[in-house]
Design a protein around this motif. Structure first.
Motif, short mmCIF file in Angstrom:
data_model
loop_
_atom_site.label_atom_id
_atom_site.label_comp_id
_atom_site.label_asym_id
_atom_site.label_seq_id
_atom_site.Cartn_x
_atom_site.Cartn_y
_atom_site.Cartn_z
N LEU A 17 -30.76 5.93 62.86
CA LEU A 17 -30.62 4.73 61.97
C LEU A 17 -29.76 5.12 61.00
N HIS A 18 -28.58 4.55 60.65
CA HIS A 18 -27.69 5.04 59.76
C HIS A 18 -28.00 3.97 58.47
N ILE A 19 -28.37 4.83 57.61
CA ILE A 19 -28.77 3.82 56.30
C ILE A 19 -27.63 3.01 55.87
N ASN A 55 -15.40 -2.12 70.93
CA ASN A 55 -15.56 -0.63 70.65
C ASN A 55 -16.22 0.04 69.44
N LEU A 56 -16.39 1.34 69.64
CA LEU A 56 -16.83 1.98 68.47
C LEU A 56 -16.04 1.96 67.42
N GLN A 57 -14.78 2.02 67.35
CA GLN A 57 -13.72 2.07 66.48
C GLN A 57 -13.68 0.62 65.68
N ASP A 58 -13.71 -0.22 66.31
CA ASP A 58 -13.88 -1.60 65.73
C ASP A 58 -14.69 -1.96 64.67
N PHE A 59 -16.15 -1.39 65.11
CA PHE A 59 -17.31 -1.52 64.23
C PHE A 59 -17.09 -0.33 62.99
N LEU A 60 -16.85 0.75 63.58
CA LEU A 60 -16.34 1.66 62.19
C LEU A 60 -15.59 1.13 61.09
N LEU A 167 -24.02 14.45 63.55
CA LEU A 167 -22.67 14.43 63.62
C LEU A 167 -22.25 12.82 64.16
N ASP A 168 -21.37 12.06 63.60
CA ASP A 168 -21.14 10.87 63.83
C ASP A 168 -19.78 10.29 63.65
N SER A 169 -19.38 8.93 63.75
CA SER A 169 -18.13 8.40 63.58
C SER A 169 -17.36 8.42 65.01
N SER A 170 -16.01 8.57 64.94
CA SER A 170 -15.26 8.29 66.31
C SER A 170 -15.49 9.45 67.16
N ALA A 195 -26.72 15.30 67.32
CA ALA A 195 -25.36 14.96 67.20
C ALA A 195 -25.21 13.73 68.21
N HIS A 196 -24.19 12.90 67.65
CA HIS A 196 -24.07 11.68 68.82
C HIS A 196 -23.20 12.36 69.79
N ALA A 197 -23.55 12.02 70.99
CA ALA A 197 -22.69 12.29 72.30
C ALA A 197 -23.06 11.51 73.39
N GLY A 198 -21.98 11.33 74.21
CA GLY A 198 -22.15 10.33 75.39
C GLY A 198 -22.39 8.97 75.12
N GLU A 199 -21.81 8.47 73.79
CA GLU A 199 -21.77 6.97 73.42
C GLU A 199 -20.66 6.48 74.20
N GLU A 200 -19.37 6.98 73.74
CA GLU A 200 -18.16 6.74 74.43
C GLU A 200 -17.70 7.92 75.29
N ASP A 219 -27.99 12.25 70.10
CA ASP A 219 -28.14 10.46 69.92
C ASP A 219 -27.07 9.97 70.77
N HIS A 220 -27.73 8.74 71.22
CA HIS A 220 -27.27 8.10 72.29
C HIS A 220 -27.43 8.90 73.67
N GLY A 221 -26.55 9.50 74.17
CA GLY A 221 -26.49 10.26 75.50
C GLY A 221 -26.34 9.45 76.66
N ALA A 276 -32.42 1.43 66.17
CA ALA A 276 -31.62 0.10 66.06
C ALA A 276 -29.88 0.55 65.51
N ASP A 277 -29.74 1.85 65.14
CA ASP A 277 -28.77 2.48 64.82
C ASP A 277 -28.05 1.82 63.56
N ASP A 278 -27.29 0.43 63.48
CA ASP A 278 -26.63 -0.01 62.40
C ASP A 278 -27.43 -1.59 62.52
N PRO A 279 -28.66 -1.75 62.01
CA PRO A 279 -29.05 -2.92 62.34
C PRO A 279 -28.53 -4.50 61.51
N1 HPA Z 1 -21.67 5.88 66.51
C1 HPA Z 1 -20.87 6.85 65.82
N2 HPA Z 1 -20.89 6.84 64.68
C2 HPA Z 1 -21.58 5.97 63.75
C3 HPA Z 1 -22.41 4.97 64.37
C4 HPA Z 1 -22.52 5.04 65.95
O1 HPA Z 1 -23.16 4.17 66.51
N3 HPA Z 1 -22.93 4.17 63.57
C5 HPA Z 1 -22.51 4.67 62.34
N4 HPA Z 1 -21.74 5.93 62.60
#
Ligand code: HPA
Ligand code: ZN
Length: 326
Positions: A17-19, A55-60, A167-170, A195-200, A219-221, A276-279
């Motif tokens: 959960l990213h606050i 995709n992830l970058q659109d959201f970020l 570890l998060d972001s792009s 660490a976030h890995a294997g999301e994209e 995180d994800h995987g 939920a990640d980023d609810p």
């Molecule tokens: N993935 C990577 N970075 C992030 C995410 C995510 O789902 N949410 C907030 N930062």
């Protein structure tokens, strides 16, 4: 609804959960008003309409923009408390929340303002709601190693109140190996590692998270499933995966919830959890994630109880370390 009532009644922990990702549009306007920050939106409807991601970058891009309204200790306190109220209403008993200090320090908000505000919100949640929590500092992987080391240095006075680093972001183009040294330094300070890995990113990034960073949890995987040897490794070492169904749907990591790999993960013996990640951006808090993925995949009560159990035993609470993944 019986499914929803059953899941609400399961004691659950939220481990991904990213606050900053719990900032609701209404709250964004409140904070913007009280801090006199200009927003490129005029209405809540306009904001929600902008939450269409491919995709992830659109959201970020929009997530970092939203975070600009957060300026004071009170903002971070209120943000955290609003999240914990929703968690408690969903039957959540514990949360290990991520925060992104560089998003704030890079625009002149001191580390202490962020950390003190969040820690105050966490203490209030425990007092008023009985929800316990831990804090995980995330390094932004699109920034360089030097900036991550500066963040670890800023966190030094707080290390007794920070459970771990993440570890998060792009992801694509920013492999775990880029942060090998700062993770090693973090480990030497007694911090847990995730660490976030294997999301994209490809399965190789998951291997790196395990072998180079030595993460305690992944995180994800999702994309680990493309590699049978990697999947076996994750099963054999009982690594907890923090899976985020609605996030995966909104960021087009999966084409539909009906095709989400969560059920396959459980069938393979992976220690999966639901989160939920980023609810505020992905359309649902913890209970919604459980209910919607359970309905889409036809998960039964045994599988749902397994997911809830995994969230407790996969947490960084001391008692959790004693429980094997059977
Ligand atoms: N993935 C990577 N970075 C992030 C995410 C995510 O789902 N949410 C907030 N930062
Ligand atoms: Zn995330």
């Amino acid at each position: 609804d019986p499914l929803s009532d059953f899941i609400r009644g399961l004691p659950k922990a939220e481990l991904h959960l990213h606050i900053e990702g719990s900032l609701e549009p209404e709250q964004m306007f409140d904070f913007a008003r009280r801090n006199r920050v200009d927003l490129p939106f005029r209405t809540v409807e306009e904001v929600r309409a902008a939450y269409a991601f491919t995709n992830l970058q659109d959201f970020l891009d929009i997530y970092y923009q939203g975070a600009q309204v957060l300026r004071t200790e009170e903002d971070f306190h209120d943000l955290a408390m609003a999240y914990f109220r929703r968690l408690a209403a969903d039957g959540g008993v514990h949360a290990e929340i991520f925060f992104d200090p560089q998003t704030h320090t890079d625009r002149g908000i001191p580390f202490q303002v962020v950390a003190d505000g969040l820690l105050a919100g966490m203490a209030a949640a425990e007092r008023e709601l009985g929800v316990t929590s831990r804090l995980i500092l995330c390094y932004l992987r699109h920034l360089d190693e030097e900036s991550a080391f500066a963040t670890l240095a800023a966190a030094e006075p707080y290390l007794d109140r920070i459970a771990g680093v993440g570890l998060d972001s792009s992801e694509v183009g920013n492999p775990p190996s880029k942060f090998a040294r700062v993770f090693q330094a973090s480990r030497e300070r007694g911090l847990k590692l995730v660490a976030h890995a294997g999301e994209e990113g490809p399965p190789d990034y998951v291997w790196q998270a395990l072998d180079i960073l030595g993460v305690d949890r992944l995180d994800h995987g999702n994309r680990a499933l493309e590699d049978a040897a990697l999947t076996r490794r994750l099963v054999d070492q009982g690594t907890t995966l923090t899976v985020c169904p609605l996030s995966n749907l909104k960021l087009c990591v999966v084409p539909s919830l009906e095709t989400h790999p969560l059920r396959r993960m459980l069938d393979l013996g992976l220690k999966a959890t639901v989160n939920a990640d980023d609810p505020a951006y992905f359309g649902g808090y913890l209970l919604d994630n459980y209910v919607r993925v359970a309905a889409a995949l036809g998960l039964d009560r045994v599988q749902l109880a397994r997911l809830a159990r995994n969230s407790i035993t996969g947490s960084f609470l001391d008692m959790a370390a004693q429980v094997p993944h059977l």
